[in-house]
Design a protein around this motif. Sequence first.
Motif, PDB file in Angstrom:
ATOM      1  N   VAL A 100       0.828  -1.209   0.000  1.00  0.00           N
ATOM      2  CA  VAL A 100       0.000   0.000   0.000  1.00  0.00           C
ATOM      3  C   VAL A 100       0.862   1.257   0.000  1.00  0.00           C
ATOM      4  O   VAL A 100       0.588   2.228  -0.735  1.00  0.00           O
ATOM      5  CB  VAL A 100      -0.943  -0.007   1.223  1.00  0.00           C
ATOM      6  N   VAL A 101       1.918   1.256   0.811  1.00  0.00           N
ATOM      7  CA  VAL A 101       2.789   2.442   0.902  1.00  0.00           C
ATOM      8  C   VAL A 101       3.404   2.761  -0.464  1.00  0.00           C
ATOM      9  O   VAL A 101       3.463   3.929  -0.884  1.00  0.00           O
ATOM     10  CB  VAL A 101       3.878   2.227   1.963  1.00  0.00           C
ATOM     11  N   LEU A 102       3.873   1.729  -1.177  1.00  0.00           N
ATOM     12  CA  LEU A 102       4.538   1.950  -2.457  1.00  0.00           C
ATOM     13  C   LEU A 102       3.579   1.962  -3.645  1.00  0.00           C
ATOM     14  O   LEU A 102       3.931   2.466  -4.707  1.00  0.00           O
ATOM     15  CB  LEU A 102       5.593   0.848  -2.694  1.00  0.00           C
ATOM     16  N   GLY A 103       2.385   1.424  -3.448  1.00  0.00           N
ATOM     17  CA  GLY A 103       1.479   1.266  -4.583  1.00  0.00           C
ATOM     18  C   GLY A 103       0.373   2.280  -4.696  1.00  0.00           C
ATOM     19  O   GLY A 103      -0.507   2.154  -5.558  1.00  0.00           O
ATOM     20  N   THR A 104       0.396   3.299  -3.855  1.00  0.00           N
ATOM     21  CA  THR A 104      -0.651   4.318  -3.925  1.00  0.00           C
ATOM     22  C   THR A 104      -0.137   5.616  -4.549  1.00  0.00           C
ATOM     23  O   THR A 104      -0.724   6.681  -4.330  1.00  0.00           O
ATOM     24  CB  THR A 104      -1.209   4.607  -2.522  1.00  0.00           C
ATOM     25  N   LEU A 107       5.535   5.486  -6.166  1.00  0.00           N
ATOM     26  CA  LEU A 107       6.401   5.129  -7.297  1.00  0.00           C
ATOM     27  C   LEU A 107       5.553   5.124  -8.570  1.00  0.00           C
ATOM     28  O   LEU A 107       4.963   4.110  -8.931  1.00  0.00           O
ATOM     29  CB  LEU A 107       7.028   3.741  -7.071  1.00  0.00           C
ATOM     30  N   PRO A 108       5.466   6.236  -9.253  1.00  0.00           N
ATOM     31  CA  PRO A 108       4.607   6.321 -10.434  1.00  0.00           C
ATOM     32  C   PRO A 108       5.243   5.669 -11.661  1.00  0.00           C
ATOM     33  O   PRO A 108       5.595   6.338 -12.640  1.00  0.00           O
ATOM     34  CB  PRO A 108       4.443   7.836 -10.613  1.00  0.00           C
ATOM     35  N   GLY A 112       4.875  -3.026 -15.396  1.00  0.00           N
ATOM     36  CA  GLY A 112       5.970  -3.963 -15.602  1.00  0.00           C
ATOM     37  C   GLY A 112       7.110  -3.771 -14.628  1.00  0.00           C
ATOM     38  O   GLY A 112       7.800  -4.728 -14.268  1.00  0.00           O
ATOM     39  N   ALA A 113       7.341  -2.543 -14.192  1.00  0.00           N
ATOM     40  CA  ALA A 113       8.407  -2.267 -13.227  1.00  0.00           C
ATOM     41  C   ALA A 113       7.870  -2.209 -11.807  1.00  0.00           C
ATOM     42  O   ALA A 113       8.547  -2.628 -10.854  1.00  0.00           O
ATOM     43  CB  ALA A 113       9.091  -0.950 -13.577  1.00  0.00           C
ATOM     44  N   LEU A 114       6.640  -1.710 -11.632  1.00  0.00           N
ATOM     45  CA  LEU A 114       6.114  -1.475 -10.293  1.00  0.00           C
ATOM     46  C   LEU A 114       5.738  -2.771  -9.577  1.00  0.00           C
ATOM     47  O   LEU A 114       6.059  -2.940  -8.395  1.00  0.00           O
ATOM     48  CB  LEU A 114       4.897  -0.553 -10.380  1.00  0.00           C
ATOM     49  N   LEU A 115       5.089  -3.695 -10.268  1.00  0.00           N
ATOM     50  CA  LEU A 115       4.638  -4.922  -9.613  1.00  0.00           C
ATOM     51  C   LEU A 115       5.791  -5.749  -9.048  1.00  0.00           C
ATOM     52  O   LEU A 115       5.708  -6.219  -7.897  1.00  0.00           O
ATOM     53  CB  LEU A 115       3.786  -5.756 -10.578  1.00  0.00           C
ATOM     54  N   PRO A 116       6.901  -5.957  -9.791  1.00  0.00           N
ATOM     55  CA  PRO A 116       8.026  -6.683  -9.181  1.00  0.00           C
ATOM     56  C   PRO A 116       8.608  -5.962  -7.972  1.00  0.00           C
ATOM     57  O   PRO A 116       9.002  -6.608  -6.990  1.00  0.00           O
ATOM     58  CB  PRO A 116       9.049  -6.768 -10.321  1.00  0.00           C
ATOM     59  N   VAL A 117       8.659  -4.636  -8.026  1.00  0.00           N
ATOM     60  CA  VAL A 117       9.174  -3.875  -6.884  1.00  0.00           C
ATOM     61  C   VAL A 117       8.263  -4.050  -5.675  1.00  0.00           C
ATOM     62  O   VAL A 117       8.734  -4.227  -4.538  1.00  0.00           O
ATOM     63  CB  VAL A 117       9.318  -2.384  -7.257  1.00  0.00           C
ATOM     64  N   LEU A 118       6.948  -4.017  -5.899  1.00  0.00           N
ATOM     65  CA  LEU A 118       6.006  -4.210  -4.798  1.00  0.00           C
ATOM     66  C   LEU A 118       6.154  -5.602  -4.192  1.00  0.00           C
ATOM     67  O   LEU A 118       6.139  -5.769  -2.963  1.00  0.00           O
ATOM     68  CB  LEU A 118       4.565  -4.008  -5.290  1.00  0.00           C
ATOM     69  N   GLU A 179      -5.848   4.368   1.175  1.00  0.00           N
ATOM     70  CA  GLU A 179      -6.213   4.736  -0.194  1.00  0.00           C
ATOM     71  C   GLU A 179      -6.062   3.521  -1.107  1.00  0.00           C
ATOM     72  O   GLU A 179      -5.330   2.579  -0.809  1.00  0.00           O
ATOM     73  CB  GLU A 179      -5.302   5.865  -0.692  1.00  0.00           C
ATOM     74  N   ARG A 180      -6.748   3.556  -2.236  1.00  0.00           N
ATOM     75  CA  ARG A 180      -6.681   2.443  -3.177  1.00  0.00           C
ATOM     76  C   ARG A 180      -5.393   2.518  -3.993  1.00  0.00           C
ATOM     77  O   ARG A 180      -4.858   3.602  -4.253  1.00  0.00           O
ATOM     78  CB  ARG A 180      -7.893   2.444  -4.112  1.00  0.00           C
ATOM     79  N   LEU A 181      -4.899   1.351  -4.373  1.00  0.00           N
ATOM     80  CA  LEU A 181      -3.705   1.304  -5.211  1.00  0.00           C
ATOM     81  C   LEU A 181      -3.984   1.927  -6.571  1.00  0.00           C
ATOM     82  O   LEU A 181      -5.106   1.879  -7.078  1.00  0.00           O
ATOM     83  CB  LEU A 181      -3.268  -0.148  -5.420  1.00  0.00           C
ATOM     84  N   ILE A 182      -2.942   2.501  -7.166  1.00  0.00           N
ATOM     85  CA  ILE A 182      -3.079   2.989  -8.529  1.00  0.00           C
ATOM     86  C   ILE A 182      -3.218   1.787  -9.472  1.00  0.00           C
ATOM     87  O   ILE A 182      -2.885   0.656  -9.132  1.00  0.00           O
ATOM     88  CB  ILE A 182      -1.885   3.864  -8.944  1.00  0.00           C
ATOM     89  N   ALA A 183      -3.732   2.024 -10.664  1.00  0.00           N
ATOM     90  CA  ALA A 183      -4.028   0.929 -11.590  1.00  0.00           C
ATOM     91  C   ALA A 183      -2.788   0.106 -11.928  1.00  0.00           C
ATOM     92  O   ALA A 183      -2.860  -1.116 -12.074  1.00  0.00           O
ATOM     93  CB  ALA A 183      -4.647   1.495 -12.870  1.00  0.00           C
ATOM     94  N   GLU A 184      -1.642   0.762 -12.030  1.00  0.00           N
ATOM     95  CA  GLU A 184      -0.406   0.061 -12.389  1.00  0.00           C
ATOM     96  C   GLU A 184       0.080  -0.879 -11.287  1.00  0.00           C
ATOM     97  O   GLU A 184       0.922  -1.745 -11.533  1.00  0.00           O
ATOM     98  CB  GLU A 184       0.698   1.069 -12.715  1.00  0.00           C
ATOM     99  N   ALA A 185      -0.436  -0.699 -10.064  1.00  0.00           N
ATOM    100  CA  ALA A 185      -0.016  -1.538  -8.941  1.00  0.00           C
ATOM    101  C   ALA A 185      -0.950  -2.724  -8.719  1.00  0.00           C
ATOM    102  O   ALA A 185      -0.759  -3.484  -7.763  1.00  0.00           O
ATOM    103  CB  ALA A 185       0.049  -0.702  -7.667  1.00  0.00           C
ATOM    104  N   ARG A 186      -1.937  -2.911  -9.579  1.00  0.00           N
ATOM    105  CA  ARG A 186      -2.891  -4.008  -9.423  1.00  0.00           C
ATOM    106  C   ARG A 186      -2.486  -5.207 -10.275  1.00  0.00           C
ATOM    107  O   ARG A 186      -2.083  -5.049 -11.440  1.00  0.00           O
ATOM    108  CB  ARG A 186      -4.302  -3.563  -9.834  1.00  0.00           C
ATOM    109  N   LEU A 187      -2.575  -6.376  -9.695  1.00  0.00           N
ATOM    110  CA  LEU A 187      -2.312  -7.598 -10.449  1.00  0.00           C
ATOM    111  C   LEU A 187      -3.441  -7.829 -11.452  1.00  0.00           C
ATOM    112  O   LEU A 187      -4.620  -7.729 -11.084  1.00  0.00           O
ATOM    113  CB  LEU A 187      -2.213  -8.797  -9.499  1.00  0.00           C
TER     114      LEU A 187
END
Length: 349
Positions: A100-104, A107-108, A112-118, A179-187
């Motif tokens: 949640v901290v990184l996915g809201t 890290l914009p 492809g880059a955000l999900l592995p980092v999360l 807060e809800r995750l941004i779209a790029e942070a959703r599986l």
Amino acid sequence: MRLEPIANPSLARTILPPAIAIAMTVVVASLLAMLAGANPFSVLGLILKGAFGSKFAALETLNRATPLIFTGLSVAVAFRARLWNIGAEAQLYAGALITVVLGTGALPWGAGALLPVLALGAMLAGALALLVPALLKVRFGVDEVVTTLLFNFIFLLFISMLLEGPLKDPMGMGWPKSERLIAEARLPRMMEGLRLHWGFGLAIIAAAVVWVIQRRTTLGYEMRAVGLNRDAARFAGIAVNGVLIKTALLSGGLAALAGFSEVAGLKGNLTLDLSPGFGYTGIIVAMLALLNPLAVVAAALFVAGIFVGADSMSRAIGVPTYLADIMLATALLLMVLAILLTRFRVVRE
């Protein structure tokens, strides 16, 4: 009467007691259904139908099994080395918190880059959550059962504080949620229009990777050696404390992936009721699987099927869903006895 160790248990000795344990669990559930005034065959049939009787039901069972695979693997890895990790619940929430901290929006990046980092960030958080009890164990001999269990309550209170404070969604109408995750942070979904997400695929991959680690690597050999006989492993030159620390890092990271998959794949935000006890249920899953990482997948599907099917059965005929909890508790107790009987024989003096 005494227990005598069995040096080389036969295949029948290994398989038969767990099979009898599962059969006895079904018998106990049937008796309880009769006490509730229902036909036991109807109850068991409705549980099976509710869990796998349709495409929607089967996919919901897979969804429910996803966090159980991760927590089951976490417990199986730790227990194999005789590190009694009862804190998978805390490690799950640690993974969810970092997600949640990184996915809201922190890290914009693209998905492809955000999900592995999360995922990696969640694993690191879970690993650190178990590292503290592991260090207390190897340095001061503190019982990890106590510390990991207490960490569950401490971490839940910490999450509650954050959800009422800095992580509280200002648009949440006062509800304690992030807060809800941004779209790029959703599986992404595995099937369009249904809730099954790629967290399930990640869980299957994790089970295969853990199996390879345990069966094909030096670390896996050392973990088994430490679990079988810690003193003998130390005499053979294995750094026992180092193995326990590595085991803790792997176990905590796996449990944290359950939190990552639930937030990024299903819920979209963090709430205090994110887990209805996935960390504790993971102990049942691991024991039913006899600590085998591949069997954890099957055990998680079995447990998830009972939960999902019991919900459907309860709505259909009014038998309480607590029947599922009793079934799982009975299965755990009988499986512990079955494991004992696979390794020891009862000898009358």
